[in-house]
Design an enzyme around this catalytic site. Structure first.
Site, mmCIF file in Angstrom:
data_model
loop_
_atom_site.group_PDB
_atom_site.id
_atom_site.type_symbol
_atom_site.label_atom_id
_atom_site.label_comp_id
_atom_site.label_asym_id
_atom_site.label_seq_id
_atom_site.Cartn_x
_atom_site.Cartn_y
_atom_site.Cartn_z
ATOM 1 N N GLN A 120 3.866 -0.050 0.489
ATOM 2 C CA GLN A 120 2.793 0.752 1.089
ATOM 3 C C GLN A 120 1.729 1.086 0.032
ATOM 4 O O GLN A 120 2.049 1.612 -1.032
ATOM 5 C CB GLN A 120 3.371 2.037 1.702
ATOM 6 C CG GLN A 120 2.364 2.870 2.460
ATOM 7 C CD GLN A 120 1.817 2.158 3.697
ATOM 8 O OE1 GLN A 120 2.550 1.547 4.461
ATOM 9 N NE2 GLN A 120 0.501 2.229 3.883
ATOM 10 N N ASP A 138 2.591 -8.768 4.388
ATOM 11 C CA ASP A 138 1.201 -8.296 4.521
ATOM 12 C C ASP A 138 0.182 -9.394 4.232
ATOM 13 O O ASP A 138 -1.015 -9.211 4.486
ATOM 14 C CB ASP A 138 0.958 -7.145 3.522
ATOM 15 C CG ASP A 138 1.076 -5.774 4.168
ATOM 16 O OD1 ASP A 138 0.908 -5.681 5.399
ATOM 17 O OD2 ASP A 138 1.318 -4.800 3.432
ATOM 18 N N LYS A 178 5.817 2.219 10.988
ATOM 19 C CA LYS A 178 6.344 0.859 10.807
ATOM 20 C C LYS A 178 7.850 0.826 11.050
ATOM 21 O O LYS A 178 8.381 -0.096 11.671
ATOM 22 C CB LYS A 178 5.986 0.354 9.402
ATOM 23 C CG LYS A 178 4.485 0.065 9.274
ATOM 24 C CD LYS A 178 4.007 -0.101 7.839
ATOM 25 C CE LYS A 178 2.475 -0.147 7.829
ATOM 26 N NZ LYS A 178 1.892 -0.223 6.489
#
Ligand code: NAD
Length: 287
Positions: free
Chosen positions: A99, A122, A55
């Site tokens: 994460q 997200d 990422k």
């Protein structure tokens, strides 16, 4: 049996085209006007470290300011929540990603809820999940968003098609179901308690497999001409395998995603796209 070789839905290629579009758009912005993505990693999970690295690399490549926060495994939940609060208030940060999975002892729901919904890159915050299901302006989760882009790249009208989703996770199965429904597909969701899964899958004009079991979906379950999206990433003897048995399924499908090189690259590029969208930056048409 008719044996037709499926066309490949090349996620690597599609992602690279989108990435170039994003890069071109960002390059025209003044230095201080660049979008920022904060990625928070807690602990030492090796797979998570790899994902965070990917990422960060992708952010730098497109010109997004990347803020990676690596916290030791001994970090407490209040410490993590305090960092998220700082990021919520930081005007340089437009997207925040924690994460997952978090190490044992963390309340992942509370952590996701602490991210401001307008920075929830997200799309996992309950506000965005609710908006997705009610047709509001949601941040769409990256993997399902990438799947929809691949489906659209076939040029096939999705309205009225039977879509079968295998898996009901909050990350893939449920949000892709909401998105297919919003595109007027007739939806079947299969999961670990589904009775007679093969016959449900045989009804699918679109099959999305997000199970996490190598070669779970076999060609005999695929309707002739179906579009097959393989989300699975499984390690088998040091190699990557999807949830779909590619050889047999590609004899029946009209389109199929490979693993690797299908959904995976699309997920990362959609993270970049979401960051731009949260920064309020309009994209050039086609990106
Ligand atoms: P998960 O473990 O959270 O969910 C798996 C789902 O599969 C569950 O809903 C479960 O009901 C269903 N399932 C399990 N066994 C089943 C069975 N025997 N029959 C029918 N359904 C069954 O997993 P997830 O996070 O949704 O991920 C699924 C797969 O997709 C994994 O391999 C993961 O690595 C991969 N993944 C890939 C990407 C990407 O970018 N390509 C992103 C996210 C997840």
């Amino acid at each position: 049996m008719d044996t037709v070789q499926a066309k490949i839905l090349d996620g690597k290629k599609a992602a690279s085209v989108i990435k170039e579009g994003l890069k071109a758009r960002i390059s025209k912005l003044p230095e201080g006007g660049r979008p920022g993505l904060a990625v928070v990693l807690v602990g030492e999970d090796p797979a998570s470290k790899v994902y965070v690295g990917q990422k960060e690399k992708a952010s730098v490549e497109v010109g997004i300011n990347s803020f990676v926060h690596k916290l030791p495994a001994g970090t407490t939940q209040p410490e993590l929540l305090a960092l998220i609060e700082d990021l919520n208030c930081d005007p340089r940060v437009h997207g925040i990603l924690v994460q997952l999975p978090l190490p044992e002892g963390f309340d992942a729901d509370a952590v996701i809820s602490a991210i401001h919904p307008e920075k929830d890159v997200d799309g996992f915050h309950a506000v965005n999940v609710g908006r997705l299901w009610t047709g509001g302006r949601a941040v769409e989760p990256c993997t399902p968003k990438g799947i929809m882009a691949l489906l659209d790249s076939t040029g096939i009208e999705l309205k009225g098609l039977n879509a079968v989703v295998i898996g009901r996770s909050n990350i893939v199965g449920k949000p892709i179901s909401a998105m297919l429904l919003s595109r007027h597909c007739t939806l079947t969701i299969c999961h670990s308690r589904t009775k007679d899964l093969p016959s449900a899958v045989r009804g699918g004009d679109i099959v999305v497999a997000a199970v996490g079991r190598p070669n779970f979906v076999t060609g005999d379950m695929i309707k002739q001409g179906a579009i097959v999206i393989d989300v699975g990433i499984n390690r088998v003897g040091g190699k990557l395998a999807g949830d779909v048995e590619f050889e047999s399924a590609s004899q029946k499908a009209s389109w199929i995603t490979p693993v690797p090189g299908g959904v995976g690259p699309m997920t990362i590029v959609m993270l970049m796209k979401n960051t731009l969208e949260l920064a309020g930056i309009k994209q050039t048409p086609g990106t």
